[in-house]
Design a protein around this motif. Sequence first.
Motif, PDB file in Angstrom:
ATOM      1  N   UNK A   1      28.573   0.464   9.178  1.00  0.00           N
ATOM      2  CA  UNK A   1      28.127   0.896   7.924  1.00  0.00           C
ATOM      3  C   UNK A   1      26.742   1.108   7.769  1.00  0.00           C
ATOM      4  N   UNK A   2      26.204   2.112   7.314  1.00  0.00           N
ATOM      5  CA  UNK A   2      24.790   2.513   7.192  1.00  0.00           C
ATOM      6  C   UNK A   2      23.822   1.108   6.657  1.00  0.00           C
ATOM      7  N   UNK A   3      22.599   1.095   7.231  1.00  0.00           N
ATOM      8  CA  UNK A   3      21.780  -0.206   6.554  1.00  0.00           C
ATOM      9  C   UNK A   3      21.524  -0.082   5.153  1.00  0.00           C
ATOM     10  N   UNK A   4      21.329   1.088   4.519  1.00  0.00           N
ATOM     11  CA  UNK A   4      20.982   1.029   3.144  1.00  0.00           C
ATOM     12  C   UNK A   4      22.216   0.570   2.524  1.00  0.00           C
ATOM     13  N   UNK A   5      23.374   0.335   2.854  1.00  0.00           N
ATOM     14  CA  UNK A   5      24.388   0.065   2.000  1.00  0.00           C
ATOM     15  C   UNK A   5      24.362  -1.629   1.859  1.00  0.00           C
ATOM     16  N   UNK A   6      23.705  -2.181   2.818  1.00  0.00           N
ATOM     17  CA  UNK A   6      23.621  -3.433   2.904  1.00  0.00           C
ATOM     18  C   UNK A   6      22.499  -3.958   1.531  1.00  0.00           C
ATOM     19  N   UNK A   7      21.888  -2.932   0.781  1.00  0.00           N
ATOM     20  CA  UNK A   7      20.895  -3.538  -0.226  1.00  0.00           C
ATOM     21  C   UNK A   7      21.716  -4.426  -1.222  1.00  0.00           C
ATOM     22  N   UNK A   8      23.124  -4.458  -1.192  1.00  0.00           N
ATOM     23  CA  UNK A   8      23.896  -5.314  -2.148  1.00  0.00           C
ATOM     24  C   UNK A   8      23.694  -6.943  -1.499  1.00  0.00           C
ATOM     25  N   UNK A   9      23.779  -7.019  -0.099  1.00  0.00           N
ATOM     26  CA  UNK A   9      23.347  -8.382   0.293  1.00  0.00           C
ATOM     27  C   UNK A   9      21.913  -8.929   0.230  1.00  0.00           C
ATOM     28  N   UNK A  10      21.051  -8.023   0.270  1.00  0.00           N
ATOM     29  CA  UNK A  10      19.586  -8.433   0.164  1.00  0.00           C
ATOM     30  C   UNK A  10      19.363  -8.973  -1.246  1.00  0.00           C
ATOM     31  N   UNK A  11      19.994  -7.998  -2.351  1.00  0.00           N
ATOM     32  CA  UNK A  11      19.790  -8.463  -3.845  1.00  0.00           C
ATOM     33  C   UNK A  11      20.415  -9.758  -4.100  1.00  0.00           C
ATOM     34  N   UNK A  12      21.496 -10.081  -3.338  1.00  0.00           N
ATOM     35  CA  UNK A  12      22.218 -10.879  -3.823  1.00  0.00           C
ATOM     36  C   UNK A  12      21.493 -12.357  -3.125  1.00  0.00           C
ATOM     37  N   UNK A  13      20.905 -12.273  -1.963  1.00  0.00           N
ATOM     38  CA  UNK A  13      20.242 -13.156  -1.309  1.00  0.00           C
ATOM     39  C   UNK A  13      18.854 -13.452  -2.153  1.00  0.00           C
ATOM     40  N   UNK A  14      18.354 -12.434  -2.761  1.00  0.00           N
ATOM     41  CA  UNK A  14      17.122 -12.573  -3.474  1.00  0.00           C
ATOM     42  C   UNK A  14      17.301 -13.280  -4.950  1.00  0.00           C
ATOM     43  N   UNK A  15      18.642 -13.502  -5.330  1.00  0.00           N
ATOM     44  CA  UNK A  15      19.083 -13.734  -6.653  1.00  0.00           C
ATOM     45  C   UNK A  15      18.882 -12.661  -7.755  1.00  0.00           C
ATOM     46  N   UNK A  16      18.725 -11.432  -7.566  1.00  0.00           N
ATOM     47  CA  UNK A  16      18.736 -10.486  -8.599  1.00  0.00           C
ATOM     48  C   UNK A  16      20.075  -9.940  -8.859  1.00  0.00           C
ATOM     49  N   UNK A  17      20.969 -10.002  -8.063  1.00  0.00           N
ATOM     50  CA  UNK A  17      22.254  -9.597  -8.358  1.00  0.00           C
ATOM     51  C   UNK A  17      23.392 -10.696  -8.250  1.00  0.00           C
ATOM     52  N   UNK A  18      24.300 -10.680  -9.047  1.00  0.00           N
ATOM     53  CA  UNK A  18      25.569 -12.061  -8.823  1.00  0.00           C
ATOM     54  C   UNK A  18      26.493 -11.342  -8.834  1.00  0.00           C
ATOM     55  N   UNK A  19      27.462 -11.279  -7.709  1.00  0.00           N
ATOM     56  CA  UNK A  19      28.710 -10.562  -7.640  1.00  0.00           C
ATOM     57  C   UNK A  19      29.909 -11.433  -8.047  1.00  0.00           C
ATOM     58  N   UNK A  20      30.851 -10.870  -8.819  1.00  0.00           N
ATOM     59  CA  UNK A  20      32.106 -11.496  -9.254  1.00  0.00           C
ATOM     60  C   UNK A  20      33.290 -10.755  -9.147  1.00  0.00           C
ATOM     61  N   UNK A  21      34.401 -11.256  -8.984  1.00  0.00           N
ATOM     62  CA  UNK A  21      35.660 -10.552  -8.958  1.00  0.00           C
ATOM     63  C   UNK A  21      36.136 -10.304 -10.450  1.00  0.00           C
ATOM     64  N   UNK A  22      36.742  -9.272 -10.552  1.00  0.00           N
ATOM     65  CA  UNK A  22      37.266  -8.932 -11.895  1.00  0.00           C
ATOM     66  C   UNK A  22      38.854  -8.261 -11.449  1.00  0.00           C
ATOM     67  N   UNK A  23      40.013  -8.523 -12.194  1.00  0.00           N
ATOM     68  CA  UNK A  23      41.209  -8.147 -11.996  1.00  0.00           C
ATOM     69  C   UNK A  23      41.295  -6.575 -12.280  1.00  0.00           C
ATOM     70  N   UNK A  24      42.134  -6.188 -11.433  1.00  0.00           N
ATOM     71  CA  UNK A  24      42.087  -4.743 -11.420  1.00  0.00           C
ATOM     72  C   UNK A  24      42.460  -4.062 -12.870  1.00  0.00           C
ATOM     73  N   UNK A  25      43.266  -4.880 -13.541  1.00  0.00           N
ATOM     74  CA  UNK A  25      43.758  -4.500 -14.919  1.00  0.00           C
ATOM     75  C   UNK A  25      42.526  -4.518 -16.128  1.00  0.00           C
ATOM     76  N   UNK A  26      41.552  -5.154 -15.691  1.00  0.00           N
ATOM     77  CA  UNK A  26      40.456  -5.186 -16.485  1.00  0.00           C
ATOM     78  C   UNK A  26      39.116  -4.563 -15.833  1.00  0.00           C
ATOM     79  N   UNK A  27      39.212  -3.891 -14.690  1.00  0.00           N
ATOM     80  CA  UNK A  27      38.176  -2.985 -14.074  1.00  0.00           C
ATOM     81  C   UNK A  27      38.091  -1.619 -15.008  1.00  0.00           C
ATOM     82  N   UNK A  28      36.922  -1.734 -15.936  1.00  0.00           N
ATOM     83  CA  UNK A  28      36.673  -0.455 -16.592  1.00  0.00           C
ATOM     84  C   UNK A  28      36.134   0.753 -15.829  1.00  0.00           C
ATOM     85  N   UNK A  29      35.690   0.593 -14.540  1.00  0.00           N
ATOM     86  CA  UNK A  29      35.011   1.583 -13.960  1.00  0.00           C
ATOM     87  C   UNK A  29      36.273   2.519 -13.323  1.00  0.00           C
TER      88      UNK A  29
END
Length: 373
Positions: free
Chosen positions: A317-345
Amino acid sequence: MVCRLHKSLYGLKQASRSWFQRFSSAIQEIGFQQSRADYSLFTQVCGQSITVVLLYVDDMIIAGNDEEAISRLKKFLSGCFRIKDLGPLKYFLGVEVARSKAGISICQRKYTLDILEEAGLLGVRPAKLPMEPDLVLTTTGSDALKDPTRYRRLVGKLIYLTIIRPDVTYAVNNLSQFMQEPKLHHLKAAHRLLQYLKEAPGQGLMFSSQSELHLIGYCDADWARCPITRRSVTGYCIFLGKSLVSWKSKKQVTIARSSAEAEYRSMAAATCELSWLRYLLKDLRVEHSQPAKLFCDNQAALHIAANPVYHERTKHIEIDCHTVRERVERGEIKTSYVGTGEQVADLFTKPLRAPIFQTHLGKLGVIDIHAPT
């Protein structure tokens, strides 16, 4: 005879750039700061007073909490340029704006009706869905259109409609992929979308005045959705409190080897948008100290974002995709799980059936102020 150009005139290719340079330099002379997140946004803060100017070519919106500061700005602009004050914001570039104590609602009712009238479908029977469920458009299956210009013009107008209508974003994204050589079944799908618009031409978004200023994002991907290229579709939507402020439906640029990779790429796209919105809120002097929440319905993608160890599933996977991991480590993003039935996206990655489509649409804060009560 040779004509010598003394200054750029309206209509020339250089005119827009020269006008923007003249405007930005003039407004920055009186203390406005240009946003680095959006160069067309200018802000001025004096104590508790804040004035915001948003420029689009030669149209602008002025907002703020100090009427005197806004009046001084208008007086200054009228001295530098020939401007026309249209009063409180009601109509801007095809977008209709209405205000109440509950908040601000925006729609494109007139623009939608103009599209229906031009297509000759004002009297068409309304439809409940923008696309038929499980519909997959391909480059084959019917004859090519004799006049593809009509299809291209229609889809071009529909693309502008997506700035207010998140419910048609996926359908328009799908239709726009066949502009080069549209077929009869592509035009039929476009007319089906117009039938859906006829159902509620005044449908738009509501921005609540009581909404919390906290960024919340939902991201999703439909793995190998495109039957032609086998690429996945990224979809995300971002809320500021209860108000939907950003969304996207886009085919990914590379082929994902697994559904986890496709979901991780969609997380990266949503993370970039969340980061940009944080910068924008900072320019608007809105405090956002807590991490933005990002919901995903794929556990494997969440583990990839949280695990700093590279392994067989992630090393390609390209390096730029790992921006998620970097933002999580900085505390700017907090990831969470949502059920498929509740996924508005899901609304931005695939055509849905009526019950789940209406459920997700309600969660996006979509309303129709023109609907009969």
